[in-house]
Design an enzyme around this catalytic site. Structure first.
Site, PDB file in Angstrom:
ATOM      1  N   TRP A 151       0.793  -1.227   0.000  1.00 19.06           N
ATOM      2  CA  TRP A 151       0.000   0.000   0.000  1.00 19.06           C
ATOM      3  C   TRP A 151       0.828   1.282   0.000  1.00 19.06           C
ATOM      4  O   TRP A 151       0.249   2.359  -0.091  1.00 19.06           O
ATOM      5  CB  TRP A 151      -0.950   0.016   1.205  1.00 19.06           C
ATOM      6  CG  TRP A 151      -0.349  -0.422   2.512  1.00 19.06           C
ATOM      7  CD1 TRP A 151      -0.502  -1.646   3.101  1.00 19.06           C
ATOM      8  CD2 TRP A 151       0.463   0.350   3.399  1.00 19.06           C
ATOM      9  NE1 TRP A 151       0.179  -1.691   4.305  1.00 19.06           N
ATOM     10  CE2 TRP A 151       0.783  -0.475   4.502  1.00 19.06           C
ATOM     11  CE3 TRP A 151       0.957   1.656   3.383  1.00 19.06           C
ATOM     12  CZ2 TRP A 151       1.572  -0.054   5.577  1.00 19.06           C
ATOM     13  CZ3 TRP A 151       1.761   2.083   4.438  1.00 19.06           C
ATOM     14  CH2 TRP A 151       2.058   1.250   5.514  1.00 19.06           C
ATOM     15  N   ASN A 152       2.131   1.213   0.114  1.00 22.50           N
ATOM     16  CA  ASN A 152       2.886   2.465   0.254  1.00 22.50           C
ATOM     17  C   ASN A 152       3.133   3.169  -1.082  1.00 22.50           C
ATOM     18  O   ASN A 152       3.086   4.393  -1.174  1.00 22.50           O
ATOM     19  CB  ASN A 152       4.195   2.230   0.997  1.00 22.50           C
ATOM     20  CG  ASN A 152       5.105   1.240   0.310  1.00 22.50           C
ATOM     21  OD1 ASN A 152       4.652   0.318  -0.368  1.00 22.50           O
ATOM     22  ND2 ASN A 152       6.406   1.398   0.488  1.00 22.50           N
ATOM     23  N   LYS A 188      -2.459  -7.927  -8.076  1.00 22.07           N
ATOM     24  CA  LYS A 188      -3.290  -7.788  -6.881  1.00 22.07           C
ATOM     25  C   LYS A 188      -2.727  -6.684  -5.989  1.00 22.07           C
ATOM     26  O   LYS A 188      -1.657  -6.820  -5.421  1.00 22.07           O
ATOM     27  CB  LYS A 188      -3.344  -9.091  -6.083  1.00 22.07           C
ATOM     28  CG  LYS A 188      -4.233  -8.962  -4.845  1.00 22.07           C
ATOM     29  CD  LYS A 188      -4.011 -10.062  -3.848  1.00 22.07           C
ATOM     30  CE  LYS A 188      -4.767  -9.774  -2.555  1.00 22.07           C
ATOM     31  NZ  LYS A 188      -4.265  -8.565  -1.851  1.00 22.07           N
ATOM     32  N   PRO A 189      -3.457  -5.574  -5.842  1.00 22.28           N
ATOM     33  CA  PRO A 189      -3.028  -4.515  -4.918  1.00 22.28           C
ATOM     34  C   PRO A 189      -3.422  -4.846  -3.483  1.00 22.28           C
ATOM     35  O   PRO A 189      -4.237  -5.746  -3.229  1.00 22.28           O
ATOM     36  CB  PRO A 189      -3.794  -3.296  -5.425  1.00 22.28           C
ATOM     37  CG  PRO A 189      -5.063  -3.873  -5.985  1.00 22.28           C
ATOM     38  CD  PRO A 189      -4.690  -5.215  -6.567  1.00 22.28           C
ATOM     39  N   GLY A 221       6.522  -6.777   0.402  1.00 19.55           N
ATOM     40  CA  GLY A 221       5.801  -6.738   1.665  1.00 19.55           C
ATOM     41  C   GLY A 221       6.678  -7.156   2.822  1.00 19.55           C
ATOM     42  O   GLY A 221       7.908  -7.038   2.773  1.00 19.55           O
ATOM     43  N   SER A 222       6.065  -7.677   3.863  1.00 25.04           N
ATOM     44  CA  SER A 222       6.777  -8.013   5.089  1.00 25.04           C
ATOM     45  C   SER A 222       7.525  -9.337   4.953  1.00 25.04           C
ATOM     46  O   SER A 222       7.213 -10.173   4.093  1.00 25.04           O
ATOM     47  CB  SER A 222       5.799  -8.101   6.261  1.00 25.04           C
ATOM     48  OG  SER A 222       4.957  -9.232   6.115  1.00 25.04           O
ATOM     49  N   GLU A 239      10.728  -8.666  -2.446  1.00 22.40           N
ATOM     50  CA  GLU A 239      11.343  -7.471  -1.865  1.00 22.40           C
ATOM     51  C   GLU A 239      10.660  -7.263  -0.532  1.00 22.40           C
ATOM     52  O   GLU A 239       9.492  -6.895  -0.468  1.00 22.40           O
ATOM     53  CB  GLU A 239      11.167  -6.266  -2.800  1.00 22.40           C
ATOM     54  CG  GLU A 239      12.050  -5.087  -2.394  1.00 22.40           C
ATOM     55  CD  GLU A 239      11.340  -4.139  -1.460  1.00 22.40           C
ATOM     56  OE1 GLU A 239      11.549  -4.266  -0.231  1.00 22.40           O
ATOM     57  OE2 GLU A 239      10.580  -3.297  -1.931  1.00 22.40           O
ATOM     58  N   LEU A 240      11.407  -7.522   0.567  1.00 16.95           N
ATOM     59  CA  LEU A 240      10.788  -7.678   1.870  1.00 16.95           C
ATOM     60  C   LEU A 240      11.122  -6.559   2.851  1.00 16.95           C
ATOM     61  O   LEU A 240      11.144  -6.753   4.050  1.00 16.95           O
ATOM     62  CB  LEU A 240      11.177  -9.043   2.455  1.00 16.95           C
ATOM     63  CG  LEU A 240      10.828 -10.230   1.541  1.00 16.95           C
ATOM     64  CD1 LEU A 240      11.227 -11.542   2.206  1.00 16.95           C
ATOM     65  CD2 LEU A 240       9.354 -10.237   1.175  1.00 16.95           C
ATOM     66  N   CYS A 290      10.250   1.430   1.850  1.00 16.75           N
ATOM     67  CA  CYS A 290      11.054   0.275   2.251  1.00 16.75           C
ATOM     68  C   CYS A 290      12.522   0.633   2.384  1.00 16.75           C
ATOM     69  O   CYS A 290      13.218   0.128   3.266  1.00 16.75           O
ATOM     70  CB  CYS A 290      10.860  -0.864   1.254  1.00 16.75           C
ATOM     71  SG  CYS A 290      11.263  -0.456  -0.454  1.00 16.75           S
ATOM     72  N   GLU A 299      11.763  -2.877  11.534  1.00 14.09           N
ATOM     73  CA  GLU A 299      11.352  -1.842  10.582  1.00 14.09           C
ATOM     74  C   GLU A 299      10.091  -1.164  11.094  1.00 14.09           C
ATOM     75  O   GLU A 299       9.008  -1.754  11.063  1.00 14.09           O
ATOM     76  CB  GLU A 299      11.097  -2.460   9.204  1.00 14.09           C
ATOM     77  CG  GLU A 299      10.732  -1.443   8.148  1.00 14.09           C
ATOM     78  CD  GLU A 299      10.424  -2.072   6.789  1.00 14.09           C
ATOM     79  OE1 GLU A 299      10.658  -1.413   5.773  1.00 14.09           O
ATOM     80  OE2 GLU A 299       9.943  -3.225   6.771  1.00 14.09           O
TER      81      GLU A 299
END
Length: 469
Positions: free
Chosen positions: A141-142, A165-166, A216-217, A238-239, A272, A369
């Site tokens: 969402w960022n 998928k958002p 995401g996480s 990409e975490l 991120c 984070e």
């Protein structure tokens, strides 16, 4: 990078779910809550569209250029909707649209290179490249549009089709983007699906998906990798990160303070690769804290649609609770808020821009984070101590070194355990460069030609130099 879902309503799932304006905390629209069993038809159509899309590289180039023009034309509508559901200042939304357009144009003109291998044998060996098939792009969402384009632009340019998928916190601008792109691309080449979990889990594990690209996480990234393993699909993850900025003892604080502040607080710290920890020499620590705190106290915080706003709200209620939790924990452990340290009164998900000092190095606001408008500033006695601390978490996305002796700064940057290191700036990327993390910050490479080849597989053809020999 947290990717919590909106609160569920007990009982049967509704056909739509609410979308909240983070500047007010109130619902302002809704989006389709698609069911996991709907994905079979979506992926099947994506696979059928793939056969025609992969067959004509020249047509793909033309279509992607037209798509970029269409996004640019729709920029105002996209930007205003993006600000409404994400919260960022309108100027930042326009910048995100521009970046989305630039990615489409960059990858439209990028093509894989056929390579011949000469190894002394009487055969010609040629490496060619083939697309993978339908790609699942799962986006947080960022930066909903910019990160979506970072995934679908190279995938489409390589000849794949995409199911996008958002996040359920920011589905609307992505749906509008999908509609804009649909006018430029063949049917079912790019499909947007929206919904709450387990829609994303089902997409990641779908047997018709050949590549899953996710931002995401770390916990969700692990779950995505496990889901994709069932069908042996390729994964790019990409975490997120916990980027450190190391200030050297020759740094000129007044010259770098603005750049350092915005490297940490752009998009309300929800980046991120934002600076999330600052390590300053002990003799300069107070000066650094004061410079950053002064900026935190005077920056204009408000709704993103207000032209005076420089810093918007946190995007969603669960993330606001997370930011509040780690800040309270740090303060309880002995940290001091040189600026901020609390949620702002009034509606919406606003948290005061916060500079923390006297923070215990083991505090979660340092080791994890925080992903919000909170920045700890820690002193160090020796450069070795600072580098060890910068490298001392499980993350390794980016890092930066700040000082006047550029050769010395580069030597220190070379010691950072991360995918990208900057000198005297942070979080600035070229479309042509690779972007990847180490340790828990990710798997695979995005950006530039590496992003293109990540969506292709090699195909080798051997033929004799002379027929019959």
């Amino acid at each position: 990078m947290p990717t919590d879902e909106p609160d569920r309503v007990p009982g049967r799932r509704a056909a739509h779910f609410a979308v909240v304006d983070p500047a007010t905390g109130e619902t302002f629209d809704e989006a389709p809550d698609q069911q996991p069993d709907e994905l079979d038809a979506v992926v099947d159509r994506s696979h059928r569209a793939w056969h025609g899309w992969r067959a004509d590289p020249a047509a793909r180039t033309t279509a992607l250029r037209v798509a970029a023009d269409a996004v640019e034309t729709a920029g105002e509508d996209l930007a205003r909707l993006l600000t409404r559901e994400q919260g960022k200042p309108l100027a930042e939304s326009y910048a995100e649209i521009a970046r989305t357009t630039a990615r489409l144009r960059y990858f439209a003109d990028l093509a894989p290179t056929t390579r011949r291998i000469t190894d002394g044998r009487p055969v010609h060996s040629e490496i060619r490249w083939r697309p993978l098939g339908p790609v699942a792009a799962i986006v947080p969402w960022n930066f909903p549009l910019q990160l979506a384009a970072a995934k679908f632009a190279p995938a489409l340019a390589a000849g794949n089709t995409v199911v996008l998928k958002p996040s359920p916190f920011t589905p609307l601008a992505t749906r509008l983007l999908g509609s804009v792109l649909a006018a430029a691309l063949p049917e079912d080449v790019l499909t947007v699906v929206t919904g709450r979990e387990p829609l994303g889990a089902r997409l990641a594990s779908h047997p018709g998906i050949r590549h899953v690209t996710f931002t995401g996480s770390v916990p969700t990234g692990r779950a995505v990798a496990e889901a994709a393993a069932a069908s042996l699909a390729r994964v790019t993850l990409e975490l997120g990160g916990n980027d450190a900025a190391v200030l050297l003892d020759d740094v000129e604080v007044d010259r770098i303070a603005d750049r350092l502040f915005w490297a940490a607080f752009r998009n309300c710290g929800q980046v991120c690769m934002a600076v999330k920890r600052v390590y300053a020499p002990a003799r300069l620590h107070g000066e650094v804290v004061e410079a950053l705190a002064q900026r935190a106290k005077t920056v204009v915080v408000g709704a993103g649609l207000d032209p005076e706003t420089r810093l918007g709200p946190v995007n969603n209620a669960p993330q606001l609770a997370r930011v509040e939790q780690v800040t309270r924990r740090a303060l309880a452990d002995g940290a001091r808020a040189a600026a901020g340290g609390h949620r702002l009164d009034g509606p919406g998900y606003f948290f005061a821009p916060t500079i923390l000092t006297d923070v215990p190095p083991s505090s979660p606001v340092v080791t994890e984070e925080q992903f919000g408008p909170v920045l700890p500033v820690l002193p160090y006695r020796s450069l070795g101590e600072a580098v060890d601390a910068a490298n001392g978490t499980g993350f390794g996305l980016g890092g930066s070194v700040w000082g006047t002796d550029l050769d010395r700064a580069e030597a220190v940057a070379d010691r950072l355990e991360c995918g990208t290191a900057w000198i005297n700036h942070h979080a600035e990327l070229s479309l042509a460069q690779p972007f990847a993390g180490v340790k828990n910050s990710g798997v695979g490479v995005a950006g530039g030609p590496w992003g293109l080849y990540g969506n292709l597989r090699p195909f080798v053809v051997h033929r004799p130099q002379e027929e019959g020999r």
